[in-house]
Write a protein that holds these residues in place. Structure first.
Motif, short mmCIF file in Angstrom:
data_model
loop_
_atom_site.label_atom_id
_atom_site.label_comp_id
_atom_site.label_asym_id
_atom_site.label_seq_id
_atom_site.Cartn_x
_atom_site.Cartn_y
_atom_site.Cartn_z
N GLN A 1 0.76 -1.15 0.14
CA GLN A 1 0.09 0.13 0.13
C GLN A 1 0.94 1.18 -0.11
O GLN A 1 1.84 1.25 0.71
N ASN A 2 0.52 2.19 -0.85
CA ASN A 2 1.45 3.56 -0.81
C ASN A 2 0.76 4.47 0.26
O ASN A 2 -0.37 4.91 0.06
N ASN B 1 6.71 2.66 -2.18
CA ASN B 1 5.31 3.08 -1.63
C ASN B 1 5.81 3.80 -0.31
O ASN B 1 4.65 4.31 0.46
#
Length: 508
Positions: A276-277, A307
């Motif tokens: 997840q960024n 990220n």
């Protein structure tokens, strides 16, 4: 016979099965069978409640695939109906070709990720039956059928027994160890993050779900559950606990652990948290409390490193950035980190710690003794506490010092951390300086130890946050050059005397 004794019998039976190899396998296999018996008793209880209320309960499982139909069908006297009870190859074929495909399809047949149907599908999506002998499975089903999970006492005992199973899986070493954090560590961390009903609680690497389970127990035990309103109970069940787990086994163990402890709808999903960024996170995505022991020592690809504002292939640094970004305003975090995070001063570590100290309040660091995570890791670790309430000013340190060296058979206990928990809640009793204290000996002549100290942010150089207990520093006595030379000559004289004695013995 207690649940623990029954589980011990089952593990002995499973060890003889050709499909089972090691604690990881028998824990996994006991889990799915226990879960289906638990689910049966849970649904029976819900059906009874609905009947008393004049309504009808809609079962999750279709009738012919419920426990009392396939696992242990009964005759008119309530005894096992041997004519209808499958065994041998018939039982294995039914489980592998009918039961598991049915349960695995649940996730795709509902759009509500909070529903029990979805949770069951998510669990069985990553499970397979590994028991090779239908006769072995028949023995196990008969033993588990005698357990009554509608009884609150038995349900509580089940949760404790399941913890022991997970612990044995962790003690088995290898990759399975990463799923289990010692209960004493978890309990202390939960008790020092001031959680309350209404908080959202997050673990980005749930493993066996220990942090979320302990947090739930903390919020409902000792008469707290009875004081909750219906709205608070609903929030606790479906809007409180959040998490991610990368491995399928960890996800299955964690989900089952939470459900068996009474969290009916945890918001836990399988996936790599680090994909997840973190630049995309908004306040609505964040949480009030973060409790975690993320994996460390791993390496991540360049694509995943992108990220994060500070790129690094060290998973511990990536996870730390992730947790910083996932914390709400005025939120609290307690995270286990390897020693290297505190003392390393290379570019990535320094940048992350600079952001942490300037944008978050790092108020407490607990130095854990070596051996806490034996046998699967001997890495020295710390618990890092921070909140989102301004910048860091003072850091209070506590050095956990057991009276013996920790080993696999002599693990850390809550007694070793109890003083820390007490001092955390009573800051007026802490040591407010970084000076070495000379504590007078007790009446028995035993010198008392001082395990805590406080460091002002101005005294921290190069973002080195490592715990250096001033009370354990050995004072060095500086001698004059003349005295040093005299001591060296004296040592030489003693060595020559000893050499002469040895030579005389050889010649004699």
């Amino acid at each position: 016979m207690s649940i623990q004794n029954n589980i011990d019998r089952i593990t002995d039976i499973l060890r003889r099965d050709d499909g089972i190899s090691g604690a990881m396998h028998y824990t996994e296999q006991i889990s799915w069978i226990l879960f289906l018996k638990f689910l049966n008793d849970y649904e029976d209880n819900k059906a009874d409640e609905a009947f008393l209320e004049g309504t009808e309960y809609k079962h999750v499982l279709r009738k012919n695939l419920r426990w009392e139909h396939w696992a242990c069908p009964k005759d008119e006297k309530g005894q096992l109906d041997v004519k209808r009870a499958m065994t041998g190859d018939d039982l294995i074929d039914f489980v592998n070709k009918t039961l598991f495909p049915y349960l695995q399809a649940f996730k795709s047949t509902t759009n509500d990720p909070k529903s029990l149907t979805y949770k069951i599908g998510a669990i069985f999506e990553y499970l397979d039956n590994r028991i090779a002998s239908g006769h072995t499975l028949r023995e196990i089903l008969d033993i588990i059928d005698r357990l009554d999970f509608q009884s609150s006492d038995e349900l509580f005992e089940l949760s404790q027994v399941y913890e022991n199973l997970l612990k044995s899986m962790g003690s088995d070493g290898g990759n399975s160890g990463e799923f289990y954090t010692p209960r004493a560590i978890i309990k202390a961390m939960v008790e020092t993050t001031r959680i309350k009903v209404g908080d959202t609680i997050y673990d980005g690497a749930i493993g066996s779900g220990g942090f979320l389970v302990e947090a739930f127990d903390y919020l409902v035990q000792d008469g707290k559950k009875e004081k909750l309103s219906a709205k608070e109970w609903e929030f606790l069940q479906s809007e409180t606990f959040f998490g991610m787990e990368k491995t399928s086994l960890g996800y299955v163990m964690g989900m089952m652990n939470m459900i068996l402890h009474g969290i009916e709808s945890p918001n836990v999903f399988r996936g790599n948290t680090l994909t997840q960024n973190i630049r995309d996170y908004q306040e609505k995505d964040r949480h009030d409390v973060i409790l975690a022991n993320p994996p460390f020592g791993g390496k991540e690809k360049k694509q995943i490193q992108q990220n994060f504002p500070v790129e690094s292939n060290a998973t511990e640094i990536l996870f730390l950035q992730h947790f910083m970004k996932m914390l709400k305003l005025e939120g609290r975090a307690a995270i286990v980190v390897p020693e290297g995070v505190l003392f390393q001063t290379n570019n990535a570590f320094t940048k992350v710690k600079q952001t942490l100290l300037e944008n978050y309040n790092v108020h407490t660091i607990v130095s854990l003794p070596a051996g806490v995570f034996l046998p699967y890791s001997g890495v020295k670790t710390n618990i890092l506490y921070f909140d989102r309430n301004g910048a860091t000013s003072d850091i209070w340190y506590y050095d956990v010092t057991p009276p013996y060296k920790l080993t696999k058979n002599k693990p850390i206990t809550y007694e070793h951390i109890k003083e820390f928990v007490h001092l955390f809640h009573h800051p007026e009793e802490r040591n407010a300086t970084n000076a070495k204290l000379k504590i007078p000996a007790t009446s028995s002549g035993v010198e008392k130890s001082c395990n805590d100290w406080t460091v002002n942010i101005s005294d921290i150089k190069d973002y080195d946050l490592s715990a250096k207990n001033p009370h354990k520093v050995v004072e060095v006595v500086h001698q004059s050059p003349q005295n040093l030379l005299k001591a060296i000559k004296q040592n030489d004289t003693e060595i020559n005397t000893l050499m002469n004695q040895i030579e005389s013995l050889i010649d004699g």
